[in-house]
Design an enzyme around this catalytic site. Structure first.
Site, short mmCIF file in Angstrom:
data_model
loop_
_atom_site.label_atom_id
_atom_site.label_comp_id
_atom_site.label_asym_id
_atom_site.label_seq_id
_atom_site.Cartn_x
_atom_site.Cartn_y
_atom_site.Cartn_z
N HIS A 90 0.73 -1.35 -0.02
CA HIS A 90 -0.01 -0.22 0.00
C HIS A 90 1.02 1.31 -0.07
O HIS A 90 1.39 1.66 0.95
CB HIS A 90 -1.02 0.02 1.17
CG HIS A 90 -2.08 1.05 0.79
ND1 HIS A 90 -3.18 0.66 0.30
CD2 HIS A 90 -2.47 2.38 1.36
CE1 HIS A 90 -4.20 1.58 0.21
NE2 HIS A 90 -3.64 2.64 0.72
N ASP A 130 0.07 5.35 -1.23
CA ASP A 130 -0.54 6.45 -1.88
C ASP A 130 0.11 7.20 -2.82
O ASP A 130 -0.34 8.55 -3.03
CB ASP A 130 -1.35 7.13 -0.54
CG ASP A 130 -2.57 6.38 -0.17
OD1 ASP A 130 -3.47 6.19 -0.90
OD2 ASP A 130 -2.27 6.12 1.10
N GLU A 135 -8.73 1.46 -3.14
CA GLU A 135 -8.84 1.65 -1.68
C GLU A 135 -10.18 2.26 -1.84
O GLU A 135 -10.41 3.32 -2.00
CB GLU A 135 -7.93 2.42 -1.12
CG GLU A 135 -8.24 2.79 0.40
CD GLU A 135 -6.93 3.46 1.09
OE1 GLU A 135 -6.14 4.06 0.32
OE2 GLU A 135 -6.65 3.05 2.04
N HIS A 168 -13.50 2.24 2.76
CA HIS A 168 -12.58 3.07 3.07
C HIS A 168 -12.85 3.43 4.46
O HIS A 168 -13.13 2.59 5.24
CB HIS A 168 -12.26 4.08 2.49
CG HIS A 168 -10.95 5.15 2.64
ND1 HIS A 168 -11.13 6.60 3.19
CD2 HIS A 168 -9.84 4.68 2.81
CE1 HIS A 168 -9.84 6.82 3.49
NE2 HIS A 168 -9.15 5.89 3.33
N HIS A 191 -9.27 -1.42 6.90
CA HIS A 191 -10.32 -0.30 6.93
C HIS A 191 -11.77 -0.89 7.20
O HIS A 191 -12.77 -0.04 7.59
CB HIS A 191 -10.72 0.65 5.72
CG HIS A 191 -9.51 1.45 5.38
ND1 HIS A 191 -9.32 2.70 6.34
CD2 HIS A 191 -8.42 1.75 4.40
CE1 HIS A 191 -8.40 3.71 5.90
NE2 HIS A 191 -7.67 2.68 5.00
N HIS A 237 -2.65 -2.78 4.67
CA HIS A 237 -2.20 -1.84 5.45
C HIS A 237 -2.76 -1.66 7.02
O HIS A 237 -3.25 -0.76 7.10
CB HIS A 237 -2.03 -0.57 4.70
CG HIS A 237 -3.04 0.21 4.23
ND1 HIS A 237 -4.35 -0.30 3.61
CD2 HIS A 237 -3.81 1.49 4.36
CE1 HIS A 237 -5.25 0.41 3.39
NE2 HIS A 237 -4.90 1.47 3.88
N ASP A 293 1.90 2.02 3.67
CA ASP A 293 0.98 3.39 3.69
C ASP A 293 1.48 4.39 3.26
O ASP A 293 1.32 5.75 3.55
CB ASP A 293 0.09 3.51 4.94
CG ASP A 293 -1.15 4.17 4.56
OD1 ASP A 293 -1.58 4.57 3.41
OD2 ASP A 293 -2.23 4.31 5.46
ZN LIG Z 1 -5.92 3.50 3.94
#
Ligand SMILES: [Zn+2]
Length: 416
Positions: free
Chosen positions: A39, A41, A137, A164, A215, A236, A349
């Site tokens: 993961h 971003d 995600e 999420h 999540h 993550h 993350d």
């Molecule tokens: Zn996340």
């Protein structure tokens, strides 16, 4: 005697150099290993501030030079769809993010290569390239459509977090802990997965998309484990026993995910790693409840504007102090203790967190995890499992289940 002499000569050298020895061993193992991070971003960071990933400092935590230094083989770029787009163009946001990832990869063919499978990741390693994969995600991205889910798979998406921080029309979220007022009960819409949510999970199994429980709520984890025909994973999340965030996993969840052949990929955010940071974050957010209420009263008919203003308050909070990176290895060892050495990996993350630990500030620092694992006495095969082999075994199993379901027709369920 003649044979012994070289040994005698070597002894003082051996005694003098244990630390260098460890560093050299760590560097070799790390260089040879497949290193997966499930993961990152990066797309979100690039959407906010466009940059060339070949240039150092492209995003806060990622660029090609630092990924090379960190020995990163296979990052999953998160196709993140903010909750604010639920029921308002979510699938389009996902399509734009996928297009962006594909463009980034295509622009750097000497360094990056698109990857869809375990075979692709191993090939990239042999070719000395970084394999870029994609995971959605936020399950609201499919706009409640199994057709869209299949299309996203065709475009190369290989996992999806079922939610999420928002509960969607078919799955409950663990919610947004990082809001001034956090009421976990308010996210309990379905008490886990709805009937359609189970159909989503089963269709993900059929097409070969990994089911991601990062999540989601505890009830959704229970339901996903029950409904899924393939092992599930957390892309993550860290350990709740060590840092009591609802986003982290309980020991019982870790055990069940591992027992099913799944993996827990450790999130390196300082607040995910340390109870002191969790308590401090909660206290700081609680102090924003009053001002947040005032903003809501100010914009009674415009919840989106209110959310933007409240977000500004949260972003203005003083930066959360970081914890030492060795805490990441505490979490890795906790999963090993609870579910065995086959159940853990890395889902940093990076670029989605404001507070990476000291010593693990970006992708270039990943070798430090290898060094710390070795320092704590973990064997080379165990280290390689953590770095990537555990995840690859899990991913291969998901591919196998999909192949075994090849005769099954595409699901036609619709949300009622
Ligand atoms: Zn996340």
């Amino acid at each position: 005697m003649k044979k012994l002499r070289p040994l005698v000569l070597a002894l003082p050298l051996l005694a003098a150099a244990p630390a260098d020895d460890l560093a050299a061993r760590a560097a070799r193992i790390h260089r040879e290993a497949i290193v997966v991070d499930t993961h990152e971003d990066v797309p979100d960071a690039l959407a906010e501030k466009p940059a060339d990933v070949a240039v150092r400092g492209a995003t806060k935590h990622f660029d090609i030079p630092r990924a090379r230094e960190g020995g990163l083989t296979a990052p999953f770029f998160a196709v993140y769809v903010p909750a604010s787009h639920a029921d308002g163009g979510a699938a389009r946001v996902a399509l734009d993010r996928i297009d962006m990832v594909q463009n980034v990869v295509a622009a750097h063919p000497a360094d990056l290569t698109p990857a869809l499978s375990v075979t692709d990741i191993r090939r990239a390693k042999r070719e000395g390239k970084i394999a870029v994969l994609m995971g959605i995600e936020g399950g609201h991205a499919i706009d409640d459509s199994l057709g869209a889910l299949r299309d996203f798979h065709r475009l190369g998406v290989r996992y999806m977090t079922l939610t999420h921080t928002n509960s969607n029309h078919w799955a409950d979220s663990s919610g947004n802990f990082f809001a001034p007022r956090f009421e976990p009960g308010s996210y309990r819409v379905h008490h886990g997965l709805s009937g359609f949510g189970r159909a989503v999970v089963r269709e993900m199994n059929r097409v070969g998309m990994m089911v991601d429980v990062s999540h989601v709520s505890d009830e959704t984890i229970d339901d996903a484990l029950e409904a899924s025909r393939a092992p599930v994973f957390a892309s993550h999340s860290s350990c709740r026993a060590l840092a009591g965030l609802p986003r982290n996993l309980t020991d019982d969840q870790i055990r069940r995910i591992g027992a099913g052949g799944g993996v827990v990929m450790i999130n390196v955010s300082s607040v995910f790693l340390d109870q002191g940071r969790v308590d401090a974050a909660r206290a700081a957010l609680d102090a924003l409840q009053e001002p947040a209420e005032r903003i809501r009263r100010q914009y009674p008919d415009d919840p989106k504007r209110a959310a933007v203003e409240i977000n500004k308050l949260i972003e203005a909070l003083p930066p959360r102090p970081s914890v030492p990176f060795t805490k990441v290895v505490d979490h890795i060892e906790h999963v090993m203790k609870v579910a065995g050495p086959d159940a853990v990996g890395l889902g940093t993350d990076f670029d989605g967190i404001p507070d990476p630990p000291a010593g693990l500030e970006d992708v270039s620092k990943l070798p430090r995890i290898t060094e710390e694992l070795l320092r704590r006495g973990h064997s080379e095969p165990e280290v390689r499992k953590v770095l990537g082999e555990n995840f690859l075994r899990f991913f291969a199993r998901v591919e196998e289940v999909s192949r075994s379901l090849a005769a099954e027709a595409p699901a036609t369920d619709v949300l009622k």
